[in-house]
Design an enzyme around this catalytic site. Structure first.
Site, PDB file in Angstrom:
ATOM      1  N   CYS A  59       5.718  -1.265  -8.232  1.00  0.00           N
ATOM      2  CA  CYS A  59       4.901  -0.299  -7.494  1.00  0.00           C
ATOM      3  C   CYS A  59       4.472  -0.845  -6.131  1.00  0.00           C
ATOM      4  O   CYS A  59       3.867  -1.908  -6.028  1.00  0.00           O
ATOM      5  CB  CYS A  59       3.707   0.087  -8.361  1.00  0.00           C
ATOM      6  SG  CYS A  59       2.161   0.387  -7.515  1.00  0.00           S
ATOM      7  N   GLY A  60       4.838  -0.139  -5.087  1.00  0.00           N
ATOM      8  CA  GLY A  60       4.575  -0.576  -3.718  1.00  0.00           C
ATOM      9  C   GLY A  60       3.101  -0.732  -3.397  1.00  0.00           C
ATOM     10  O   GLY A  60       2.682  -1.712  -2.780  1.00  0.00           O
ATOM     11  N   HIS A  61       2.278   0.257  -3.833  1.00  0.00           N
ATOM     12  CA  HIS A  61       0.839   0.162  -3.568  1.00  0.00           C
ATOM     13  C   HIS A  61       0.231  -1.041  -4.281  1.00  0.00           C
ATOM     14  O   HIS A  61      -0.740  -1.614  -3.806  1.00  0.00           O
ATOM     15  CB  HIS A  61       0.129   1.446  -4.025  1.00  0.00           C
ATOM     16  CG  HIS A  61       0.462   2.625  -3.179  1.00  0.00           C
ATOM     17  ND1 HIS A  61       0.278   2.623  -1.824  1.00  0.00           N
ATOM     18  CD2 HIS A  61       0.964   3.839  -3.494  1.00  0.00           C
ATOM     19  CE1 HIS A  61       0.664   3.783  -1.335  1.00  0.00           C
ATOM     20  NE2 HIS A  61       1.081   4.536  -2.330  1.00  0.00           N
ATOM     21  N   CYS A  62       0.800  -1.398  -5.439  1.00  0.00           N
ATOM     22  CA  CYS A  62       0.297  -2.568  -6.163  1.00  0.00           C
ATOM     23  C   CYS A  62       0.586  -3.822  -5.356  1.00  0.00           C
ATOM     24  O   CYS A  62      -0.228  -4.736  -5.293  1.00  0.00           O
ATOM     25  CB  CYS A  62       0.976  -2.700  -7.527  1.00  0.00           C
ATOM     26  SG  CYS A  62       0.828  -1.238  -8.560  1.00  0.00           S
TER      27      CYS A  62
END
Ligand code: NAG
Ligand code: NAG
Ligand code: NAG
Length: 507
Positions: A59-62
């Site tokens: 997950c990019g936001h993670c």
């Protein structure tokens, strides 16, 4: 920031994880504790206050959160008392059960666990290190701060956020206890204060009996409430913190309300205009209409077409259709009025409320050329290709970004080629992100989903392996032979299902 808001929104509508993109970075000595199913409960039970991030490795936001979260953990480890930050890979098969238990629906989700894990709250603060530190420091202190002077109020309350104050003749009694319980419950959402005198509070009339006073940066700016039942106060706060019209512009200060708008349970009216040119023409009329529906199950949002372009794309709409009014029902149905004029808003919303407006169904255009082995279906061609074709159809619902769908594509193509000479079999695919799928017929919970509709109308969901052999066998087993089609019994079934399909089209 904006993509974060929109990420949540899409997630809600599609029940799909939005975050993408791979790679990972490892720190040296991590301050963030790594937990997994084997030690989660044990570690949590030892802490009076612990923060846990549920993440997925892809997950990019993670990934953008990770260094900030680590930095915050390092700063907070020397806080007094120390605050512990932890993380758990919720995507890992062995931790899935925990993710379900904590109702994780998107990544990253951060939870604040108090009292050995007995009380759970959602982290609603910023995602940069300083922001995380500031927010969590407030979360470990008392849920409500005493306001003893105008200066206290000045340092706690700012004009841009919601602040809730309890005014009491003394800090005891059932009202005060209920207020404290409420502040404890909602502390991760709002800032709370309590005071012995309403004269310290910057807005509102003087009061002498116990009063819950909510200060907000929009509409009435201040509202009072005097029923101290916990549920009643919670409902009052829920209702008073939704603006009559939620503004969605590029300015990120309003984005909390945009999230709130999309997370609310009401039907959602969204007017998209070019705010830099048409703000004045629409604002007051729209607000009047919105005010007249307050408490009647419709929430209103005014969106700038630039800020809301992702939304338009999501609905399959174009900027040229602005000023555009969309109403989205809880069940996903959409109603649309493109190029609307200010004077038409009131009557159209009224027609909508009276059930006089027909829903809009998103579809890609029917392709002019459709000569690949796997045919392209769109919502507008479902009738002809699937329900009315008299063929046995295997229909795949896919999303362009879905990896399993990409893996399935060549397999499906082989299946289609093997049936190419059989005029009674059709293999088709439909991009379920660009087309509205009739929900009462197809239950799409993930991608790819395959349905098989026999020529006589038997509808089955395919749940076998995604191999050429299994799919082919399934089709052979469930297809109607040409002979079946002429028997009088199946004729009836067929015409019934056609009727059913055309009714569906009108819905
Ligand atoms: C929990 O267990 C995992 C896997 O054994 C380990 O990597 C991790 O360090 C443990 N965490 C704590 C806080 O003990
Ligand atoms: C306090 O809250 C409880 C639970 O909601 C309620 O039964 C009670 O009446 C409340 N007390 C007051 C004074 O409102
Ligand atoms: C909105 O209006 C401004 C001012 O006329 C213009 O520059 C801008 O391109 C418009 N935005 C869109 C998306 O049409």
């Amino acid at each position: 920031m904006e993509s974060r808001v929109w990420g949540c929104v899409l997630f809600l509508f599609l029940a799909v994880f939005l975050c993408v993109s791979p790679a990972a970075a490892e720190g040296e000595v991590e301050k963030v504790l790594t937990l997994d199913h084997s030690n989660f409960s044990e570690v949590v039970s030892k802490h009076d206050f612990i923060v846990v991030e549920f993440y997925a490795p892809w997950c990019g936001h993670c990934k953008s959160l990770a260094p900030e979260y680590e930095k915050a953990a390092s700063i907070l480890s020397s806080n007094e008392p120390p605050i512990v930050l932890a993380k758990i890979d919720a995507n890992d098969e062995s931790n899935r059960e925990l993710a379900t238990e904590f109702q994780i629906q998107g990544f990253p989700t951060i939870k604040i666990l108090r009292n050995g894990g007995k009380s759970i709250q959602e982290y609603k603060g910023p995602r940069d290190a300083d922001g995380i530190v500031g927010y969590l420091k407030k979360q470990v202190g008392p849920a409500s701060t005493e306001i003893k002077s105008v200066e206290d109020a000045g340092s706690l309350i700012d004009d841009n956020t919601i602040f809730i104050v309890g005014v009491f003749p003394e800090f005891s009694g059932e009202e005060f206890e209920n207020f404290t319980a409420l502040a404890e419950k909602l502390r991760s959402d709002y800032a709370f204060g309590h005071t012995l005198s309403s004269k310290f509070i910057p807005r509102g009339e003087a009061v002498s009996k116990p009063t819950l006073r909510l200060l907000k940066p929009f509409d009435e700016l201040v509202v009072d409430f005097q029923d101290f039942q916990v549920d009643a106060m919670e409902k009052f706060i829920e209702e008073s913190t939704v603006p009559i019209v939620t503004l969605w512009a590029s300015d990120p200060s309003g984005h909390t309300y945009v999230s709130k708008f999309f997370n609310g349970g009401n039907d959602k009216a969204m007017l998209f205009v070019n705010l830099s040119t048409e703000h004045d023409a629409f604002q007051s009329i729209y607000k009047d209409v919105a005010a007249s529906y307050k408490g009647k199950g419709i929430s209103f949002l005014l969106g700038d077409i630039d800020a809301g372009q992702g939304a338009l794309e999501y609905f399959g709409l174009k900027v040229e259709q602005a000023p555009l009014l969309i109403i989205q029902k809880d069940n996903g149905q959409k109603y649309l009025n493109p190029n609307i004029k200010p004077g038409q808003i009131g009557s159209w919303v009224k027609d909508y409320a009276n059930g006089l407006v027909k829903p809009f169904i998103k579809s890609q255009p029917i392709p002019e050329v459709n000569d690949e082995p796997v045919k392209v279906a769109v919502t507008a061609s479902l009738e002809d290709m699937v329900f009315n074709s008299g063929k046995n159809v295997l229909l795949e619902f896919y999303a362009p970004w879905c990896g399993h769908c990409q893996k399935l594509a060549p397999i499906l193509e082989e299946v289609a080629i093997s049936f190419e000479k059989d005029p009674d079999i059709l293999i088709a695919k439909l991009d379920a992100t660009a087309n509205d799928v009739p929900k009462d017929t197809f239950d799409i919970r993930g991608f790819p989903t395959m349905y098989f509709r026999s020529a006589t109308g038997n509808l089955l969901q395919y749940d076998g392996d995604r191999t050429k052999e299994d799919i082919t066998e399934f089709i052979q087993k469930n297809r109607d032979k040409p002979a079946d089609l002429t028997s009088p019994e199946s004729q009836t079934t067929k015409s019934e299902s056609v009727k059913e399909a055309s009714t569906k089209d009108e819905l």
